[in-house]
Motif scaffolding. Structure first.
Motif, PDB file in Angstrom:
ATOM      1  N   VAL A   7     -19.687  -0.500  -9.651  1.00  0.00           N
ATOM      2  CA  VAL A   7     -20.619  -1.684  -9.622  1.00  0.00           C
ATOM      3  C   VAL A   7     -19.932  -2.656 -10.555  1.00  0.00           C
ATOM      4  O   VAL A   7     -19.276  -2.497 -11.459  1.00  0.00           O
ATOM      5  CB  VAL A   7     -22.181  -1.491 -10.291  1.00  0.00           C
ATOM      6  CG1 VAL A   7     -22.025  -1.084 -11.658  1.00  0.00           C
ATOM      7  CG2 VAL A   7     -22.973  -2.368 -10.012  1.00  0.00           C
ATOM      8  N   ASP A   8     -20.244  -3.944 -10.099  1.00  0.00           N
ATOM      9  CA  ASP A   8     -19.839  -5.364 -11.043  1.00  0.00           C
ATOM     10  C   ASP A   8     -20.960  -6.400 -10.951  1.00  0.00           C
ATOM     11  O   ASP A   8     -21.866  -6.279 -10.123  1.00  0.00           O
ATOM     12  CB  ASP A   8     -18.617  -5.970 -10.677  1.00  0.00           C
ATOM     13  CG  ASP A   8     -18.132  -6.688 -11.510  1.00  0.00           C
ATOM     14  OD1 ASP A   8     -18.278  -6.400 -12.913  1.00  0.00           O
ATOM     15  OD2 ASP A   8     -17.571  -7.962 -11.044  1.00  0.00           O
ATOM     16  N   ILE A   9     -21.083  -7.140 -12.149  1.00  0.00           N
ATOM     17  CA  ILE A   9     -21.935  -8.269 -12.030  1.00  0.00           C
ATOM     18  C   ILE A   9     -21.330  -9.438 -12.593  1.00  0.00           C
ATOM     19  O   ILE A   9     -20.541  -9.179 -13.535  1.00  0.00           O
ATOM     20  CB  ILE A   9     -23.248  -7.814 -13.065  1.00  0.00           C
ATOM     21  CG1 ILE A   9     -24.310  -8.924 -13.154  1.00  0.00           C
ATOM     22  CG2 ILE A   9     -22.908  -7.336 -14.382  1.00  0.00           C
ATOM     23  CD1 ILE A   9     -25.524  -8.666 -13.654  1.00  0.00           C
ATOM     24  N   GLU A  10     -21.544 -10.494 -11.923  1.00  0.00           N
ATOM     25  CA  GLU A  10     -20.977 -11.992 -12.364  1.00  0.00           C
ATOM     26  C   GLU A  10     -21.863 -13.073 -12.031  1.00  0.00           C
ATOM     27  O   GLU A  10     -22.637 -12.983 -10.937  1.00  0.00           O
ATOM     28  CB  GLU A  10     -19.528 -12.124 -11.632  1.00  0.00           C
ATOM     29  CG  GLU A  10     -18.616 -11.032 -11.923  1.00  0.00           C
ATOM     30  CD  GLU A  10     -17.887 -11.237 -13.189  1.00  0.00           C
ATOM     31  OE1 GLU A  10     -18.002 -12.250 -13.762  1.00  0.00           O
ATOM     32  OE2 GLU A  10     -17.240 -10.149 -13.733  1.00  0.00           O
ATOM     33  N   PRO A  11     -21.883 -14.261 -13.032  1.00  0.00           N
ATOM     34  CA  PRO A  11     -22.658 -15.170 -12.624  1.00  0.00           C
ATOM     35  C   PRO A  11     -21.928 -16.020 -11.636  1.00  0.00           C
ATOM     36  O   PRO A  11     -20.598 -16.319 -11.539  1.00  0.00           O
ATOM     37  CB  PRO A  11     -22.593 -15.967 -13.993  1.00  0.00           C
ATOM     38  CG  PRO A  11     -21.537 -15.345 -14.768  1.00  0.00           C
ATOM     39  CD  PRO A  11     -21.458 -14.014 -14.361  1.00  0.00           C
ATOM     40  N   TRP A  43     -19.626 -17.222  -2.711  1.00  0.00           N
ATOM     41  CA  TRP A  43     -19.082 -16.272  -1.794  1.00  0.00           C
ATOM     42  C   TRP A  43     -17.574 -15.647  -2.638  1.00  0.00           C
ATOM     43  O   TRP A  43     -17.059 -14.625  -2.437  1.00  0.00           O
ATOM     44  CB  TRP A  43     -18.689 -16.613  -0.390  1.00  0.00           C
ATOM     45  CG  TRP A  43     -19.936 -16.565   0.288  1.00  0.00           C
ATOM     46  CD1 TRP A  43     -20.970 -17.593   0.501  1.00  0.00           C
ATOM     47  CD2 TRP A  43     -20.751 -15.376   0.806  1.00  0.00           C
ATOM     48  NE1 TRP A  43     -22.024 -16.997   1.171  1.00  0.00           N
ATOM     49  CE2 TRP A  43     -21.732 -15.631   1.452  1.00  0.00           C
ATOM     50  CE3 TRP A  43     -20.005 -14.098   1.028  1.00  0.00           C
ATOM     51  CZ2 TRP A  43     -22.558 -14.679   2.122  1.00  0.00           C
ATOM     52  CZ3 TRP A  43     -20.639 -13.233   1.554  1.00  0.00           C
ATOM     53  CH2 TRP A  43     -22.039 -13.524   2.276  1.00  0.00           C
ATOM     54  N   ILE A  44     -17.111 -16.761  -3.256  1.00  0.00           N
ATOM     55  CA  ILE A  44     -15.693 -16.372  -3.894  1.00  0.00           C
ATOM     56  C   ILE A  44     -16.309 -15.518  -5.002  1.00  0.00           C
ATOM     57  O   ILE A  44     -15.532 -14.273  -5.448  1.00  0.00           O
ATOM     58  CB  ILE A  44     -15.126 -17.527  -4.688  1.00  0.00           C
ATOM     59  CG1 ILE A  44     -14.717 -18.803  -3.352  1.00  0.00           C
ATOM     60  CG2 ILE A  44     -14.233 -17.213  -5.755  1.00  0.00           C
ATOM     61  CD1 ILE A  44     -14.439 -20.006  -4.094  1.00  0.00           C
ATOM     62  N   TRP A  57     -14.897 -11.509  -5.858  1.00  0.00           N
ATOM     63  CA  TRP A  57     -14.418 -11.017  -6.940  1.00  0.00           C
ATOM     64  C   TRP A  57     -15.173  -9.657  -7.421  1.00  0.00           C
ATOM     65  O   TRP A  57     -14.605  -8.854  -7.637  1.00  0.00           O
ATOM     66  CB  TRP A  57     -14.383 -12.169  -8.223  1.00  0.00           C
ATOM     67  CG  TRP A  57     -14.213 -11.636  -9.467  1.00  0.00           C
ATOM     68  CD1 TRP A  57     -14.808 -11.180 -10.476  1.00  0.00           C
ATOM     69  CD2 TRP A  57     -12.787 -11.108 -10.026  1.00  0.00           C
ATOM     70  NE1 TRP A  57     -14.210 -10.644 -11.531  1.00  0.00           N
ATOM     71  CE2 TRP A  57     -12.629 -10.966 -11.085  1.00  0.00           C
ATOM     72  CE3 TRP A  57     -11.501 -11.655  -9.319  1.00  0.00           C
ATOM     73  CZ2 TRP A  57     -11.672 -10.539 -11.768  1.00  0.00           C
ATOM     74  CZ3 TRP A  57     -10.353 -11.316  -9.960  1.00  0.00           C
ATOM     75  CH2 TRP A  57     -10.486 -11.056 -11.642  1.00  0.00           C
ATOM     76  N   CYS A  58     -16.241  -9.900  -7.508  1.00  0.00           N
ATOM     77  CA  CYS A  58     -17.163  -8.492  -7.771  1.00  0.00           C
ATOM     78  C   CYS A  58     -16.998  -7.397  -6.824  1.00  0.00           C
ATOM     79  O   CYS A  58     -16.858  -6.354  -7.259  1.00  0.00           O
ATOM     80  CB  CYS A  58     -18.755  -8.873  -7.359  1.00  0.00           C
ATOM     81  SG  CYS A  58     -19.487  -9.742  -8.925  1.00  0.00           S
ATOM     82  N   THR A 102     -22.837  -6.490  -1.588  1.00  0.00           N
ATOM     83  CA  THR A 102     -23.348  -7.475  -2.416  1.00  0.00           C
ATOM     84  C   THR A 102     -24.859  -8.200  -2.391  1.00  0.00           C
ATOM     85  O   THR A 102     -25.283  -8.260  -1.365  1.00  0.00           O
ATOM     86  CB  THR A 102     -22.170  -8.574  -2.798  1.00  0.00           C
ATOM     87  OG1 THR A 102     -22.346  -9.412  -1.584  1.00  0.00           O
ATOM     88  CG2 THR A 102     -20.844  -8.022  -2.739  1.00  0.00           C
ATOM     89  N   VAL A 103     -25.469  -8.408  -3.492  1.00  0.00           N
ATOM     90  CA  VAL A 103     -26.697  -9.020  -3.397  1.00  0.00           C
ATOM     91  C   VAL A 103     -26.738 -10.256  -4.595  1.00  0.00           C
ATOM     92  O   VAL A 103     -25.896 -10.092  -5.736  1.00  0.00           O
ATOM     93  CB  VAL A 103     -28.025  -8.012  -3.716  1.00  0.00           C
ATOM     94  CG1 VAL A 103     -28.014  -7.054  -2.641  1.00  0.00           C
ATOM     95  CG2 VAL A 103     -27.650  -7.539  -5.149  1.00  0.00           C
ATOM     96  N   CYS A 104     -27.531 -11.267  -4.413  1.00  0.00           N
ATOM     97  CA  CYS A 104     -27.540 -12.427  -5.196  1.00  0.00           C
ATOM     98  C   CYS A 104     -29.128 -12.291  -5.929  1.00  0.00           C
ATOM     99  O   CYS A 104     -29.944 -12.290  -4.959  1.00  0.00           O
ATOM    100  CB  CYS A 104     -27.640 -13.703  -4.809  1.00  0.00           C
ATOM    101  SG  CYS A 104     -27.597 -14.957  -5.660  1.00  0.00           S
TER     102      CYS A 104
END
Length: 217
Positions: free
Chosen positions: A120-124, A157-158, A162-163, A209-211
């Motif tokens: 898992v990853d998380i990024e703003p 989407w970029i 990355w995530c 992926t989810v936002c």
């Protein structure tokens, strides 16, 4: 099935960090927590990541045991393996233990517990530095991702791409090792599902992926 837990700094804003640590960590973890005291932000990220992972593991174990009773967080110590990936540091005679993955950013932490390998990853979502996308993705990948949105949507989407690579590296247990191009995006669905391939091994990985609140998970 997988269990996901997410914690935002605001969720624990009114709690004393040391007291929260004593309620959640075992003796060895408390030592690790104390060693990070000089770096308060890093210490908070580490602590919240451990709490989220322990909650995910507690829920996973209770579900698999068909029970509503959950172990105390301190009864589920977490250590790092030889590649720096988290794992439960105990041996149970009963059912197998879940695999864990933890990710954090300034805005929050997320953790997954699953019976199989997981990442898992998380990024703003953010405007990246010029050249960032070219560095982490080849031309074919950029075309796939750019087709999903332009303008402000391109940043989303970029960030998703990355995530995806970060999560895939964690799933394989090795991380990206400084080379995001070691993982190649082969397809992108409008619902945020990516297919990525680890080029060295040829292993294909599907990443969803989810936002949430301008964060990509």
């Amino acid at each position: 099935s997988a269990v996901c837990c997410m914690i935002m700094p605001a969720d624990v804003a009114n709690f004393d960090a040391t007291l929260l640590a004593r309620l959640s960590l075992d003796m060895n973890e408390m030592r690790d927590f104390s060693e990070r005291r000089a770096l308060s932000r890093r210490q908070q990220h580490w602590l919240l990541g451990r709490i989220a992972a322990k909650d995910a593991a507690r829920i996973w174990l209770a579900r698999n045991a068909g029970s509503e009773e959950m172990l105390h967080p301190a009864a589920l110590p977490i250590e790092s393996d030889e590649n720096g990936q988290p794992r439960l540091a105990l041996h149970l005679s009963g059912p197998a233990l879940p695999k864990l993955s933890i990710a954090h950013c300034d805005e929050g932490v997320v953790a997954l517990a699953h019976n199989g390998a997981v990442g898992v990853d998380i990024e703003p979502i953010a405007q990246r530095e010029p050249g960032f996308f070219e560095t982490m993705a080849n031309n074919a990948e950029r075309q796939l991702v750019n087709a999903c949105g332009s303008g402000d949507a391109a940043n989303e989407w970029i960030t998703r791409a990355w995530c995806v690579k970060e999560a895939a590296g964690k799933l394989l247990g090795s991380g990206m090792r400084g080379s995001p191009r070691a993982y190649e995006v082969r397809s992108v669905e409008p619902n945020g599902v990516f297919e990525v391939v680890h080029l060295e091994s040829g292993q294909g990985i599907v990443v969803r992926t989810v936002c949430i609140n301008d964060l990509i998970i």
